[in-house]
Design a protein around this motif. Structure first.
Motif, PDB file in Angstrom:
ATOM      1  N   ARG A 145      73.920 -12.354  15.751  1.00 42.97           N
ATOM      2  CA  ARG A 145      73.364 -13.720  15.711  1.00 42.97           C
ATOM      3  C   ARG A 145      73.477 -14.371  14.338  1.00 42.97           C
ATOM      4  O   ARG A 145      73.751 -15.569  14.243  1.00 42.97           O
ATOM      5  CB  ARG A 145      71.901 -13.674  16.131  1.00 42.97           C
ATOM      6  CG  ARG A 145      71.180 -15.021  16.048  1.00 42.97           C
ATOM      7  CD  ARG A 145      69.850 -14.973  16.735  1.00 42.97           C
ATOM      8  NE  ARG A 145      69.045 -16.173  16.493  1.00 42.97           N
ATOM      9  CZ  ARG A 145      67.831 -16.355  16.995  1.00 42.97           C
ATOM     10  NH1 ARG A 145      67.291 -15.429  17.779  1.00 42.97           N
ATOM     11  NH2 ARG A 145      67.153 -17.460  16.729  1.00 42.97           N
ATOM     12  N   TRP A 146      73.252 -13.585  13.274  1.00 36.96           N
ATOM     13  CA  TRP A 146      73.286 -14.136  11.915  1.00 36.96           C
ATOM     14  C   TRP A 146      74.296 -13.360  11.059  1.00 36.96           C
ATOM     15  O   TRP A 146      74.502 -12.165  11.271  1.00 36.96           O
ATOM     16  CB  TRP A 146      71.923 -13.991  11.247  1.00 36.96           C
ATOM     17  CG  TRP A 146      70.787 -14.729  11.878  1.00 36.96           C
ATOM     18  CD1 TRP A 146      70.489 -16.059  11.749  1.00 36.96           C
ATOM     19  CD2 TRP A 146      69.746 -14.178  12.709  1.00 36.96           C
ATOM     20  NE1 TRP A 146      69.344 -16.363  12.446  1.00 36.96           N
ATOM     21  CE2 TRP A 146      68.861 -15.229  13.051  1.00 36.96           C
ATOM     22  CE3 TRP A 146      69.479 -12.896  13.202  1.00 36.96           C
ATOM     23  CZ2 TRP A 146      67.739 -15.048  13.846  1.00 36.96           C
ATOM     24  CZ3 TRP A 146      68.361 -12.703  14.004  1.00 36.96           C
ATOM     25  CH2 TRP A 146      67.511 -13.771  14.319  1.00 36.96           C
ATOM     26  N   GLU A 195      62.522 -17.717  12.341  1.00 34.54           N
ATOM     27  CA  GLU A 195      63.379 -18.904  12.520  1.00 34.54           C
ATOM     28  C   GLU A 195      62.701 -19.953  13.374  1.00 34.54           C
ATOM     29  O   GLU A 195      62.796 -21.161  13.083  1.00 34.54           O
ATOM     30  CB  GLU A 195      64.724 -18.491  13.110  1.00 34.54           C
ATOM     31  CG  GLU A 195      65.699 -19.663  13.210  1.00 34.54           C
ATOM     32  CD  GLU A 195      67.102 -19.207  13.477  1.00 34.54           C
ATOM     33  OE1 GLU A 195      67.836 -18.921  12.499  1.00 34.54           O
ATOM     34  OE2 GLU A 195      67.487 -19.123  14.646  1.00 34.54           O
ATOM     35  N   LEU A 240      67.445 -19.773   9.710  1.00 40.37           N
ATOM     36  CA  LEU A 240      67.971 -18.702   8.869  1.00 40.37           C
ATOM     37  C   LEU A 240      69.492 -18.762   8.877  1.00 40.37           C
ATOM     38  O   LEU A 240      70.108 -18.872   9.937  1.00 40.37           O
ATOM     39  CB  LEU A 240      67.497 -17.344   9.384  1.00 40.37           C
ATOM     40  CG  LEU A 240      66.009 -17.037   9.219  1.00 40.37           C
ATOM     41  CD1 LEU A 240      65.660 -15.738   9.934  1.00 40.37           C
ATOM     42  CD2 LEU A 240      65.630 -16.942   7.743  1.00 40.37           C
ATOM     43  N   ARG A 241      70.085 -18.661   7.702  1.00 37.95           N
ATOM     44  CA  ARG A 241      71.535 -18.707   7.610  1.00 37.95           C
ATOM     45  C   ARG A 241      72.145 -17.364   7.237  1.00 37.95           C
ATOM     46  O   ARG A 241      73.354 -17.180   7.355  1.00 37.95           O
ATOM     47  CB  ARG A 241      71.957 -19.777   6.602  1.00 37.95           C
ATOM     48  CG  ARG A 241      71.580 -21.194   7.013  1.00 37.95           C
ATOM     49  CD  ARG A 241      72.044 -22.200   5.983  1.00 37.95           C
ATOM     50  NE  ARG A 241      73.481 -22.095   5.733  1.00 37.95           N
ATOM     51  CZ  ARG A 241      74.084 -22.629   4.659  1.00 37.95           C
ATOM     52  NH1 ARG A 241      73.377 -23.278   3.745  1.00 37.95           N
ATOM     53  NH2 ARG A 241      75.392 -22.482   4.513  1.00 37.95           N
ATOM     54  N   MET A 242      71.309 -16.449   6.772  1.00 41.10           N
ATOM     55  CA  MET A 242      71.833 -15.129   6.396  1.00 41.10           C
ATOM     56  C   MET A 242      70.677 -14.134   6.304  1.00 41.10           C
ATOM     57  O   MET A 242      69.572 -14.485   5.901  1.00 41.10           O
ATOM     58  CB  MET A 242      72.568 -15.198   5.058  1.00 41.10           C
ATOM     59  CG  MET A 242      73.233 -13.899   4.630  1.00 41.10           C
ATOM     60  SD  MET A 242      74.268 -14.129   3.155  1.00 41.10           S
ATOM     61  CE  MET A 242      75.671 -15.012   3.869  1.00 41.10           C
ATOM     62  N   ASP A 263      66.520 -20.260   3.347  1.00 39.36           N
ATOM     63  CA  ASP A 263      67.313 -19.948   4.538  1.00 39.36           C
ATOM     64  C   ASP A 263      67.720 -18.477   4.602  1.00 39.36           C
ATOM     65  O   ASP A 263      68.561 -18.093   5.422  1.00 39.36           O
ATOM     66  CB  ASP A 263      68.573 -20.814   4.571  1.00 39.36           C
ATOM     67  CG  ASP A 263      68.257 -22.301   4.535  1.00 39.36           C
ATOM     68  OD1 ASP A 263      67.198 -22.683   5.081  1.00 39.36           O
ATOM     69  OD2 ASP A 263      69.048 -23.060   3.959  1.00 39.36           O
TER      70      ASP A 263
END
Length: 241
Positions: A117-118, A233, A3-5, A171
């Motif tokens: 974390r994100w 994730e 996961l990016r966002m 993502d």
């Protein structure tokens, strides 16, 4: 893959909203009751029909609701409603716009933990001035990488935002209470939805079909949000999807 966002909805995900709309509808019904025999579901349906056809004109939020209430009141009373009662509807909307923001239980801690974390973004829709005020009064603004107030939350809107963010749909995970505007469009783009139902949801936001239900997670509240996102994730990493 990872996961990016993480995206968050605002109304009824971070803070209370629909409660005030429901209370306003009850007040509206009390205002028009002396003029008509319509009650309960019949009156709800008349107001919703007007609201739905006006979305493309007025958009979402208190102001659009108030204009639709005025239009409905004039229609169902054959224009017999008194100016003083029209004024009461306007005052009702004004009181809603001034209502203080009340965060939902545990939401501050949940957003803070996820944001550690994100990257997190707020994607909310409605009247620009009112939504800006809610974000400001919530005390959460500093946690978000970006804050997007949009007129509609559909596939085209999310696709545009994801392109601006520079990430693929796969993502991205969206957290929200509304299946129609928070969950279904993101899943259609290959992303993940975390649905946290609210005890009240406008009927318009319940109308949704999911392209891939396996990408949906449902929680009772925000307490387990971090763990669910972590699980998503880890699954992405293990399966490559």
């Amino acid at each position: 893959m990872a996961l990016r966002m993480i995206g968050f909805d605002g109304d009824d995900t971070l803070w209370r909203s629909e409660d005030y709309f429901a209370q306003a509808q009850q007040t509206f019904e009390a205002i028009v009751a002396p003029y008509v025999e319509l009650r309960g579901d019949a009156l709800h349906e008349r107001l919703y029909a007007v609201e739905k056809r006006n979305i493309a004109v007025f958009g979402y939020g208190v102001k659009g609701m108030a204009l639709s209430m005025i239009e409905t009141a004039i229609e169902i009373t054959d224009a017999r409603i008194a100016a003083a009662d029209i004024h009461r509807i306007v005052q009702l909307a004004q009181s809603m716009l001034r209502h203080p923001v009340e965060l939902l239980p545990g939401i501050r801690e949940a957003v803070e933990r996820v944001a550690a974390r994100w990257p997190v973004v707020l994607i909310t829709k409605g009247d620009l001035f009112h939504q800006e005020a809610k974000v400001r009064e919530s005390g959460l603004a500093d946690l978000f990488h970006r804050i997007e107030i949009v007129s509609e939350k559909d596939v085209a809107t999310y696709a545009r935002l994801l392109e601006e963010f520079g990430i693929d749909g796969a993502d991205f995970a969206m957290v929200g209470n509304a299946m129609r505007s928070d969950i279904a469009p993101v899943i259609e783009l290959g992303g993940h939805g975390v649905h946290i139902p609210y005890h009240l949801t406008w009927v318009h936001e319940r109308e949704a079909q999911l392209a891939d239900p396996s990408r949906l997670r449902t929680l009772e509240n925000a307490n387990a949000l971090y763990d669910v996102l972590d699980e998503i994730e880890r699954r992405m990493t293990a399966t490559g999807t």
